[in-house]
Design a protein around this motif. Structure first.
Motif, PDB file in Angstrom:
ATOM      1  N   ALA A 157       0.845  -1.205   0.000  1.00 45.71           N
ATOM      2  CA  ALA A 157       0.000   0.000   0.000  1.00 45.71           C
ATOM      3  C   ALA A 157       0.881   1.256   0.000  1.00 45.71           C
ATOM      4  CB  ALA A 157      -0.924  -0.004   1.212  1.00 45.71           C
ATOM      5  N   SER A 158       1.993   1.212   0.732  1.00 46.39           N
ATOM      6  CA  SER A 158       2.902   2.366   0.789  1.00 46.39           C
ATOM      7  C   SER A 158       3.516   2.634  -0.578  1.00 46.39           C
ATOM      8  CB  SER A 158       4.038   2.127   1.792  1.00 46.39           C
ATOM      9  OG  SER A 158       3.511   1.793   3.035  1.00 46.39           O
ATOM     10  N   ASN A 159       3.969   1.571  -1.254  1.00 45.27           N
ATOM     11  CA  ASN A 159       4.570   1.748  -2.583  1.00 45.27           C
ATOM     12  C   ASN A 159       3.541   2.319  -3.556  1.00 45.27           C
ATOM     13  OD1 ASN A 159       6.917   0.673  -1.576  1.00 45.27           O
ATOM     14  ND2 ASN A 159       6.489  -1.404  -2.298  1.00 45.27           N
ATOM     15  N   TYR A 160       2.337   1.818  -3.467  1.00 46.07           N
ATOM     16  CA  TYR A 160       1.243   2.275  -4.335  1.00 46.07           C
ATOM     17  C   TYR A 160       0.937   3.746  -4.062  1.00 46.07           C
ATOM     18  CZ  TYR A 160      -3.609   2.390  -6.086  1.00 46.07           C
ATOM     19  OH  TYR A 160      -4.774   2.711  -6.734  1.00 46.07           O
ATOM     20  N   CYS A 161       0.957   4.099  -2.785  1.00 45.73           N
ATOM     21  CA  CYS A 161       0.662   5.469  -2.361  1.00 45.73           C
ATOM     22  C   CYS A 161       1.713   6.431  -2.931  1.00 45.73           C
ATOM     23  CB  CYS A 161       0.687   5.481  -0.830  1.00 45.73           C
ATOM     24  SG  CYS A 161       0.079   6.973  -0.072  1.00 45.73           S
ATOM     25  N   ILE A 162       2.988   6.055  -2.782  1.00 53.44           N
ATOM     26  CA  ILE A 162       4.080   6.933  -3.231  1.00 53.44           C
ATOM     27  C   ILE A 162       4.046   7.122  -4.749  1.00 53.44           C
ATOM     28  CG2 ILE A 162       6.614   6.999  -3.502  1.00 53.44           C
ATOM     29  CD1 ILE A 162       6.789   5.807  -0.643  1.00 53.44           C
ATOM     30  N   LYS A 163       3.653   6.064  -5.467  1.00 44.34           N
ATOM     31  CA  LYS A 163       3.693   6.123  -6.944  1.00 44.34           C
ATOM     32  C   LYS A 163       2.496   6.866  -7.534  1.00 44.34           C
ATOM     33  CE  LYS A 163       6.420   2.058  -7.888  1.00 44.34           C
ATOM     34  NZ  LYS A 163       6.168   0.734  -7.376  1.00 44.34           N
ATOM     35  N   ASN A 164       1.475   7.132  -6.754  1.00 40.85           N
ATOM     36  CA  ASN A 164       0.272   7.743  -7.298  1.00 40.85           C
ATOM     37  C   ASN A 164       0.091   9.187  -6.846  1.00 40.85           C
ATOM     38  OD1 ASN A 164      -1.558   5.865  -8.948  1.00 40.85           O
ATOM     39  ND2 ASN A 164      -0.662   4.567  -7.373  1.00 40.85           N
ATOM     40  N   ASN A 165      -0.867   9.825  -7.484  1.00 42.25           N
ATOM     41  CA  ASN A 165      -1.139  11.223  -7.161  1.00 42.25           C
ATOM     42  C   ASN A 165      -2.592  11.427  -6.810  1.00 42.25           C
ATOM     43  OD1 ASN A 165       1.008  12.951  -7.128  1.00 42.25           O
ATOM     44  ND2 ASN A 165       1.215  12.886  -9.369  1.00 42.25           N
ATOM     45  N   ASN A 166      -2.795  12.130  -5.703  1.00 41.50           N
ATOM     46  CA  ASN A 166      -4.155  12.544  -5.364  1.00 41.50           C
ATOM     47  C   ASN A 166      -5.141  11.377  -5.239  1.00 41.50           C
ATOM     48  OD1 ASN A 166      -5.857  14.504  -4.615  1.00 41.50           O
ATOM     49  ND2 ASN A 166      -6.241  15.326  -6.666  1.00 41.50           N
ATOM     50  N   ILE A 167      -4.752  10.360  -4.493  1.00 35.35           N
ATOM     51  CA  ILE A 167      -5.652   9.217  -4.318  1.00 35.35           C
ATOM     52  C   ILE A 167      -6.170   9.144  -2.881  1.00 35.35           C
ATOM     53  CG2 ILE A 167      -4.785   7.668  -6.135  1.00 35.35           C
ATOM     54  CD1 ILE A 167      -3.083   6.315  -3.879  1.00 35.35           C
ATOM     55  N   TYR A 168      -7.377   8.664  -2.746  1.00 38.68           N
ATOM     56  CA  TYR A 168      -7.937   8.325  -1.430  1.00 38.68           C
ATOM     57  C   TYR A 168      -8.593   6.966  -1.588  1.00 38.68           C
ATOM     58  CZ  TYR A 168     -10.800   8.145   2.731  1.00 38.68           C
ATOM     59  OH  TYR A 168     -11.370   7.736   3.921  1.00 38.68           O
ATOM     60  N   GLU A 169      -8.070   5.972  -0.891  1.00 36.51           N
ATOM     61  CA  GLU A 169      -8.647   4.635  -1.023  1.00 36.51           C
ATOM     62  C   GLU A 169      -8.806   3.981   0.334  1.00 36.51           C
ATOM     63  OE1 GLU A 169      -7.193   2.035  -4.066  1.00 36.51           O
ATOM     64  OE2 GLU A 169      -6.763   3.718  -5.421  1.00 36.51           O
ATOM     65  N   ILE A 170      -9.901   3.252   0.445  1.00 38.51           N
ATOM     66  CA  ILE A 170     -10.121   2.425   1.634  1.00 38.51           C
ATOM     67  C   ILE A 170     -10.010   0.975   1.182  1.00 38.51           C
ATOM     68  CG2 ILE A 170     -11.819   1.687   3.360  1.00 38.51           C
ATOM     69  CD1 ILE A 170     -12.969   4.494   3.328  1.00 38.51           C
ATOM     70  N   LEU A 171      -9.166   0.199   1.854  1.00 35.72           N
ATOM     71  CA  LEU A 171      -8.965  -1.194   1.438  1.00 35.72           C
ATOM     72  C   LEU A 171      -9.097  -2.141   2.616  1.00 35.72           C
ATOM     73  CD1 LEU A 171      -5.729  -0.646  -0.726  1.00 35.72           C
ATOM     74  CD2 LEU A 171      -8.043  -1.014  -1.595  1.00 35.72           C
ATOM     75  N   ASN A 172      -9.818  -3.214   2.412  1.00 34.13           N
ATOM     76  CA  ASN A 172      -9.834  -4.285   3.410  1.00 34.13           C
ATOM     77  C   ASN A 172      -8.512  -5.033   3.321  1.00 34.13           C
ATOM     78  OD1 ASN A 172     -12.462  -3.825   4.234  1.00 34.13           O
ATOM     79  ND2 ASN A 172     -13.344  -5.339   2.849  1.00 34.13           N
ATOM     80  N   LEU A 173      -7.886  -5.268   4.471  1.00 34.36           N
ATOM     81  CA  LEU A 173      -6.669  -6.081   4.474  1.00 34.36           C
ATOM     82  C   LEU A 173      -6.977  -7.318   5.309  1.00 34.36           C
ATOM     83  CD1 LEU A 173      -3.958  -5.766   3.148  1.00 34.36           C
ATOM     84  CD2 LEU A 173      -3.092  -4.649   5.169  1.00 34.36           C
ATOM     85  N   GLY A 174      -7.474  -8.317   4.634  1.00 33.85           N
ATOM     86  CA  GLY A 174      -7.858  -9.551   5.313  1.00 33.85           C
ATOM     87  C   GLY A 174      -8.322 -10.535   4.268  1.00 33.85           C
ATOM     88  N   ASN A 175      -9.071 -11.535   4.683  1.00 36.26           N
ATOM     89  CA  ASN A 175      -9.617 -12.457   3.696  1.00 36.26           C
ATOM     90  C   ASN A 175     -11.092 -12.647   4.019  1.00 36.26           C
ATOM     91  OD1 ASN A 175      -9.876 -14.357   5.784  1.00 36.26           O
ATOM     92  ND2 ASN A 175      -7.770 -15.011   5.467  1.00 36.26           N
TER      93      ASN A 175
END
Ligand SMILES: NC(=O)c1ccc[n+]([C@@H]2O[C@H](COP(=O)([O-])OP(=O)(O)OC[C@H]3O[C@@H](n4cnc5c(N)ncnc54)[C@H](O)[C@@H]3O)[C@@H](O)[C@H]2O)c1
Length: 272
Positions: free
Chosen positions: A233-251
């Motif tokens: 998620a951190s790598n994705y965050c750094i590579k993108n611009n102006n994003i707001y995302e909510i993600l489930n981290l589980g199964n």
């Protein structure tokens, strides 16, 4: 080279994350933790005992509610991304102490957001919680479900965090990823969580306090999967611009309480 600011860096998830991040050359960590006594502080000291020997790890023993101290930390360091894990965790104890939860989880988070704004730091990954789903009956839980009806002060603070970080995303173009974590287990697990508590009781041949018939179920996520998810998620965050995302981290493989106890019993060959 990435400079991470990890709040709650001495905790269960925070320290496991820092261990993993420092395996990659060029990563630097600035960690903040106030070593609060929600559980035995010696556990937290033990979590960081190897980390503090690493020259790429810098620890600040401060409270995120202390605005002056937080501003000073941001002023002293170059930060690429904030991974905000510091919080009062735990549903049951939040019912006993709602004001503390509001103070740390909401005001503390606001201080972090204000410092990010002041020092122009645009990347935030933060721990939210599956508890925001409250009594939602429809499964699997999906990120776009309406979660406006939390059933504990803890869940309410996490939902409030999701809302407030959205404000900073909109007003200041911050990249924000809110990770809804589902009960995390594995080495260093918090002593207030069931797997840890039950294992200790079973190993001591003591009875387990059961509420109901053990048919309630929940999703469990192994710590290394959570750490992996936070890093991705951190790598994705750094590579993108102006994003707001909510993600489930589980199964989505809920395990009943009864089954969880059976698994521990078999694994440790316990009699109880
Ligand atoms: N463990 C889980 O199953 C789980 C599930 C969902 C969400 N979460 C979230 O993940 C994050 C980490 O949880 P954890 O299980 O590692 O908990 P933890 O209690 O082990 O870690 C939190 C750390 O934050 C620190 N902290 C608390 N208040 C602080 C303050 N005012 N200032 C600075 N530091 C402070 C604590 O000392 C602790 O080391 C939390 O935000 C929690 O709500 C955890």
């Amino acid at each position: 080279m990435i400079n991470y600011l990890v709040t709650g860096g001495a905790g269960f998830i925070g320290s496991s994350l820092c261990d993993e991040l420092l395996k990659s050359e060029g990563n630097h960590i600035i960690a903040i933790d106030n070593f609060c006594d929600f559980y035995d502080v010696r556990i937290k000291e033990n979590n960081i005992k190897e980390l503090i020997k690493n020259p790429n790890f810098k620890l600040y023993r401060n409270d995120i509610r202390d605005k002056k101290a937080i501003t000073k930390i941001f002023a002293e360091n170059n930060i690429d991304i904030v991974i905000h894990l510091a919080a009062m965790a735990g549903v049951r104890s939040s019912i006993e102490n709602p004001i503390l939860y509001q103070d740390v989880n909401c005001m503390g988070t606001q201080n972090i957001l204000e410092a990010m704004k002041e020092f122009n730091i645009n990347n935030l990954v933060m721990a939210s919680s599956s508890s925001v789903y409250g009594n939602c009956r429809k499964t699997p839980f999906k990120e776009d479900m309406i979660v406006d009806y939390p059933i504990s002060p803890y869940a309410a603070t996490k939902k409030a965090n999701e809302i407030m970080t959205h404000v900073y995303h909109k007003l200041y173009n911050m990249n924000v990823i809110m990770l809804r974590l589902f009960t995390v287990y594995g080495p260093r697990q918090r002593p207030d969580l069931a797997i840890n508590k039950f294992t200790k009781l079973m190993l001591a041949d003591e009875e387990i306090p059961m509420y109901g018939k053990g048919t309630t179920s929940r999703d469990y996520t192994y710590i290394s999967d959570i750490v992996d998810g936070i890093i991705k998620a951190s790598n994705y965050c750094i590579k993108n611009n102006n994003i707001y995302e909510i993600l489930n981290l589980g199964n989505s493989f809920p395990v009943t309480l009864r089954k969880m106890i059976d698994i521990i019993r078999t694994s440790f060959k316990c009699k109880t």
